[in-house]
Design an enzyme around this catalytic site. Structure first.
Site, PDB file in Angstrom:
ATOM      1  N   LYS A   1       0.811  -1.216   0.000  1.00  0.00           N
ATOM      2  CA  LYS A   1       0.000   0.000   0.000  1.00  0.00           C
ATOM      3  C   LYS A   1       0.841   1.262   0.000  1.00  0.00           C
ATOM      4  O   LYS A   1       0.545   2.211  -0.729  1.00  0.00           O
ATOM      5  CB  LYS A   1      -0.938   0.005   1.202  1.00  0.00           C
ATOM      6  CG  LYS A   1      -1.865   1.218   1.245  1.00  0.00           C
ATOM      7  CD  LYS A   1      -2.877   1.110   2.356  1.00  0.00           C
ATOM      8  CE  LYS A   1      -3.833   2.305   2.321  1.00  0.00           C
ATOM      9  NZ  LYS A   1      -4.876   2.213   3.361  1.00  0.00           N
TER      10      LYS A   1
ATOM     11  N   HIS B   1       1.106   2.687   9.102  1.00  0.00           N
ATOM     12  CA  HIS B   1       0.360   3.893   8.742  1.00  0.00           C
ATOM     13  C   HIS B   1       1.324   5.037   8.495  1.00  0.00           C
ATOM     14  O   HIS B   1       2.308   5.196   9.221  1.00  0.00           O
ATOM     15  CB  HIS B   1      -0.607   4.285   9.867  1.00  0.00           C
ATOM     16  CG  HIS B   1      -1.796   3.370   9.973  1.00  0.00           C
ATOM     17  ND1 HIS B   1      -2.613   3.333  11.079  1.00  0.00           N
ATOM     18  CD2 HIS B   1      -2.318   2.469   9.098  1.00  0.00           C
ATOM     19  CE1 HIS B   1      -3.575   2.441  10.894  1.00  0.00           C
ATOM     20  NE2 HIS B   1      -3.415   1.903   9.700  1.00  0.00           N
TER      21      HIS B   1
END
Length: 326
Positions: free
Chosen positions: A193, A293
């Protein structure tokens, strides 16, 4: 499909989620858009998603005169095909469309005014409450997996990697032997990602579960990926393969209810880990590092999934004003 066309004036995209063919010119536009996104520093997952939407949009406009004749009516017609998608998906596709039109305007493919005709989609990121599992149910699911057969060994290792280390499903599917530092008891991998490399401690139970699968469950294959499909043709999982059914199968074996109103896919195991770490007092910055994150803002959403943490945030209405404002 005919009923949907009568209502919306368009065939909804859910009947054709992939674009099989693009003309040479359309494929060239998508390739240039992909390069434009990468040059802008977009994450690999963003490039992949926006690339797909650009192909869908070009295929759609190709039946209506192409980009040269694109106007507000064409944008409205494409947006109408998104009916039936969840709000989050519509938001994502409209963001991708807006990005593509920004590129197309800069490349002289569409007029500058077209971009302003894309409707805004209200963001629901902070409004959503992450789905989490009861820790006891996760334990029951793991205990219910039959580790006496190859598929059970694989499924147990996969679920444990996500439950204990918080890996994303796509990263588990792409996991390679080279990502394991066995002497150092570490797992070092590049996230699909974000494109960033993360290093995680290889916990003892996770490590032994992976070793058990490699030694006694994994089909013979020269593939560099650790986890393989066990049905012919034997090979690694594709990005389009979903691991959700693996979790559902073992949840049913454990007699753990899987609700229809709340999502309980593999990704929810990441939510569960994040919530548990937050309840244990782990700093948000550390949780963000574990989950990969890029911002602690994305991590803070897990505060909503714990009633105990929310209770700590509540103000006492009977407390003096000086204390309530601290």
């Amino acid at each position: 499909m005919l009923d949907d066309f009568a209502v919306h004036g368009a065939v909804l995209r859910r009947y054709s989620r992939t674009v099989d063919r693009l003309t040479t010119d359309q494929a060239d536009i998508v390739a240039r858009f992909r390069a434009w996104l990468r040059a802008a520093g977009c994450a690999a997952s963003t490039v992949r998603t926006y690339d797909t939407v650009a192909g869908e949009f070009l295929a759609f406009t190709g039946t209506r005169g192409g980009l040269a004749g694109l106007d507000a009516g064409g944008i409205d017609a494409f947006v109408a095909t998104l009916a039936g998608y969840q709000a989050k998906t519509v938001e994502q596709k409209l963001c991708a469309l807006r990005s593509f039109l920004r590129f197309a305007a800069g490349d002289g493919l569409v007029g500058d005014t077209v971009l302003g005709t894309v409707p805004a989609a209200k963001s629901t990121r902070q409004a959503r409450i992450p789905s989490v599992w009861d820790p006891a149910d996760v334990t029951k699911i793991l205990q219910a997996i039959d580790r006496g057969n190859p598929c059970g060994k694989r499924d147990y290792a996969i679920i444990l990697l996500i439950t204990r280390l918080g890996l994303r499903g796509i990263d588990v599917k792409r996991l390679r032997f080279a990502d394991f530092d066995w002497p150092g008891n570490r797992l070092s991998m590049v996230q699909a990602k974000t494109g960033h490399r993360v290093q995680l401690p290889l916990l003892k139970d996770v490590g032994w579960a992976v070793i058990d699968y490699i030694r006694y469950g994994r089909p013979h294959s020269d593939c560099p990926e650790v986890f393989l499909r066990h049905t012919a043709p034997i090979g690694p999982f594709s990005d389009q393969d979903h691991l959700h059914q693996i979790l559902v199968k073992h949840a049913r074996t454990a007699h753990v209810a899987v609700g229809e109103k709340r999502r309980h896919g593999m990704h929810s195991l990441r939510h569960t880990l994040a919530t548990r770490l937050m309840e244990q007092g782990t700093p948000v910055e550390q949780i963000a590092d574990i989950l990969g994150h890029q911002s602690t803002t994305a991590t803070g959403v897990y505060l909503k999934s714990s009633l105990g943490l929310l209770a700590e945030c509540a103000l006492d209405p009977d407390a003096p004003a000086s204390e309530a404002t601290r």
